[in-house]
Design an enzyme around this catalytic site. Structure first.
Site, mmCIF file in Angstrom:
data_model
loop_
_atom_site.group_PDB
_atom_site.id
_atom_site.type_symbol
_atom_site.label_atom_id
_atom_site.label_comp_id
_atom_site.label_asym_id
_atom_site.label_seq_id
_atom_site.Cartn_x
_atom_site.Cartn_y
_atom_site.Cartn_z
ATOM 1 N N GLY A 277 0.822 -1.202 0.000
ATOM 2 C CA GLY A 277 0.000 0.000 0.000
ATOM 3 C C GLY A 277 0.851 1.246 0.000
ATOM 4 O O GLY A 277 2.075 1.186 -0.173
ATOM 5 N N HIS A 278 0.207 2.390 0.203
ATOM 6 C CA HIS A 278 0.881 3.686 0.132
ATOM 7 C C HIS A 278 1.060 4.320 1.508
ATOM 8 O O HIS A 278 1.253 5.531 1.613
ATOM 9 C CB HIS A 278 0.102 4.634 -0.785
ATOM 10 C CG HIS A 278 0.078 4.194 -2.220
ATOM 11 N ND1 HIS A 278 -0.493 4.948 -3.227
ATOM 12 C CD2 HIS A 278 0.550 3.072 -2.836
ATOM 13 C CE1 HIS A 278 -0.365 4.312 -4.383
ATOM 14 N NE2 HIS A 278 0.258 3.167 -4.166
ATOM 15 N N GLY A 279 0.952 3.522 2.565
ATOM 16 C CA GLY A 279 1.232 4.011 3.901
ATOM 17 C C GLY A 279 0.075 4.768 4.534
ATOM 18 O O GLY A 279 -1.084 4.629 4.129
#
Length: 514
Positions: A277-279
């Site tokens: 994911g993107h955090g």
């Protein structure tokens, strides 16, 4: 009938034994035995009555026509069961285990009676073919609920694979994904006192779990999964909401694990596992020259595994407002790109975004005890606006190296602040030892939102406006009274995306242009 006779018979026996006890001390043993049986029978009787009461308030979707074979449409049955359960106090709407129920778009509207629980032990699945959906906005929408719980050991499956196909393309070396024509899986609007617990959410066409204008929400022990390359499949998105507690959740999707949008405050995230994911993202903020406000975010305990970003704050050029009072601590990075990232030049258009002087102010951000490995050479990137530099950025006990074991670097453009303890990699332009500059506001992380018109810091009651000056709404509500100014979040294409904000006039829930 036998159960009803136990209590009086046991009571009579107890009286007789008490009389006999005066003559024979040995009767005390019998007395103790009968008293225990009497109390035990009463407890059993109460349990029977309690279980009967509970059974009355359980609403199994199968009794309303739902067929859990994974083939029949159960939309109408779910809607009917909801309407019935909503009217009863302490009701439980039950989706039984070991069965799969297919439903189309549903709107679960409140208000409902107190202590309403929606328990999902089986599988709720969307239609696989996008053409079969009623609309492409929201699959399961909840609104105007108080004291509501969504829980269980089951699965809510958005069946997003066909929605994702062909949604992204490469333009000028950048991947551009369409985020306008796919539905959110679950969305809560205008609700308070919510608990989301234990469920598994998966494969949403777009965002998995979204909150707008909600307050007092606990999200505990859920998992959210989607493939790494699924576009815009955020795990949890929070917009225009406050007082959230996310605890022990596991999220791995194709976009942000958690995104915190404008108008949100008092967000606590503990013990999160994120990846892929993107955090965790604060933003994006300031889109389309809008004003944005996010305050009092505390991340304590998180692990990022093979993520595209770690702790990210992203804002658009041309926006205004503030992101402040943010703490990240006790975080582990495992082969994560951009472990620490502030980006005030966020842009998702195919062509480069135009440079603008205005920017969302970022200040009072603390990074403490952040450790692990970075997949990018610059483990710390503080890319702040030259016209609106980041203020009061604090780094303490940071240890980040490259996954290869080599030394990582820090990029600092226009970020002012302090460092303490060992900070690896070192960042230029930060001053040593910030203890005397530590913000007292961290000790009182409470912000009060008043009628969506702004935020107040409890310490000095200073208004933090979320938009420009409120309009004069006298005679602007077409005869409706009282007509008051209200800050609403709108978008010219998709009103429920919660990006730009505008002052409007409001009367009894209806919105009027000033």
């Amino acid at each position: 009938m036998a159960m009803k006779l136990i209590a009086p018979m046991a009571f009579l026996a107890m009286q007789l034994i008490i009389m006999a006890a005066a003559e024979d001390q040995s009767a005390q043993i019998m007395l103790d035995s009968v008293v225990e049986k009497y109390l035990r029978s009463n407890r059993s009787l109460r349990k029977v009555e309690h279980s009967r009461h509970d059974a009355i308030n359980i609403f199994n979707v199968e009794k309303y026509g739902a067929v859990g074979d994974g083939k029949h449409d159960c939309t109408e049955a779910f809607s009917t069961a909801w309407q019935a359960a909503c009217k009863k106090p302490s009701a439980m709407l039950l989706v039984p285990g070991n069965k799969k129920f297919v439903v189309n778009n549903l709107f679960f509207n409140g208000p409902c009676q107190p202590h309403f629980t929606f328990k999902v032990d089986g599988i709720i699945a969307a239609y696989q073919n996008p053409a079969s959906w009623k609309n492409n906005r929201i699959w399961l929408q909840f609104a105007k609920l108080t004291g509501f719980t969504l829980m269980g050991k089951g699965v809510i499956d958005g069946q997003g694979k066909q929605w994702w196909a062909g949604q992204c393309k490469w333009v000028n070396g950048r991947e551009i994904c369409n985020d306008r024509d796919r539905p959110t899986a679950i969305k809560f609007d205008f609700s308070t006192g919510l608990i989301i617990q234990g469920l598994r959410l998966m494969n949403s066409p777009e965002f998995h779990l979204v909150f707008g204008n909600c307050e007092g929400v606990k999200i505990i022990g859920i998992s959210i999964t989607a493939p790494r390359d699924s576009p815009n499949t955020d795990g949890i998105d929070i917009f225009a909401s406050k007082n959230f507690h996310l605890q022990k959740n596991t999220i791995g999707t194709g976009d942000d694990c958690v995104a915190i949008g404008t108008g949100s405050s008092n967000i606590v995230i503990e013990d999160l596992i994120c990846g892929p994911g993107h955090g965790i993202s604060i933003g994006s903020l300031g889109r389309e020259n809008s004003r944005a406000e996010v305050s009092y975010v505390h991340v304590n305990g998180a692990k990022f595994i093979d993520t595209q970003n770690g702790l990210r704050i992203k804002t658009w050029q041309g926006g205004s407002g503030m992101a402040s009072h943010i703490i990240y601590e006790n975080v582990e990075m495992i082969n994560s790109e951009n472990p620490i990232l502030i980006n005030q030049f966020y842009c998702t258009s195919a062509s480069a975004c135009q440079n603008q002087r205005s920017a969302v102010q970022i200040q009072d951000v603390t990074y403490k005890n952040i450790r692990g490995t970075s997949a990018t050479a610059a483990a710390i990137q503080l890319k702040c606006s030259d016209s609106m530099p980041c203020k009061d950025i604090k780094l303490s006990d940071i240890s980040l190296k490259l996954t290869s074991g080599k030394i990582a670097s820090c990029l600092n453009d226009n970020a002012n602040g302090y460092f303490s303890g060992h900070v690896i990699p070192a960042c230029k332009n930060l001053s040593p030892s910030a203890k005397r500059k530590e913000s007292k506001s961290h000790k009182h992380p409470k912000t009060v939102m008043v009628e969506n018109m702004g935020a107040y810091d409890k310490g000095n009651r200073t208004r933090i406006l979320l938009g420009s000056r409120p309009p004069n709404c006298t005679n602007k509500c077409h005869g409706c009274s009282p007509c008051k100014a209200k800050l609403v979040i709108v978008h010219r294409i998709m009103p429920q995306e919660y990006y730009p904000q505008r002052w409007m006039c409001s009367c009894h829930g209806k919105i009027y242009h000033p």
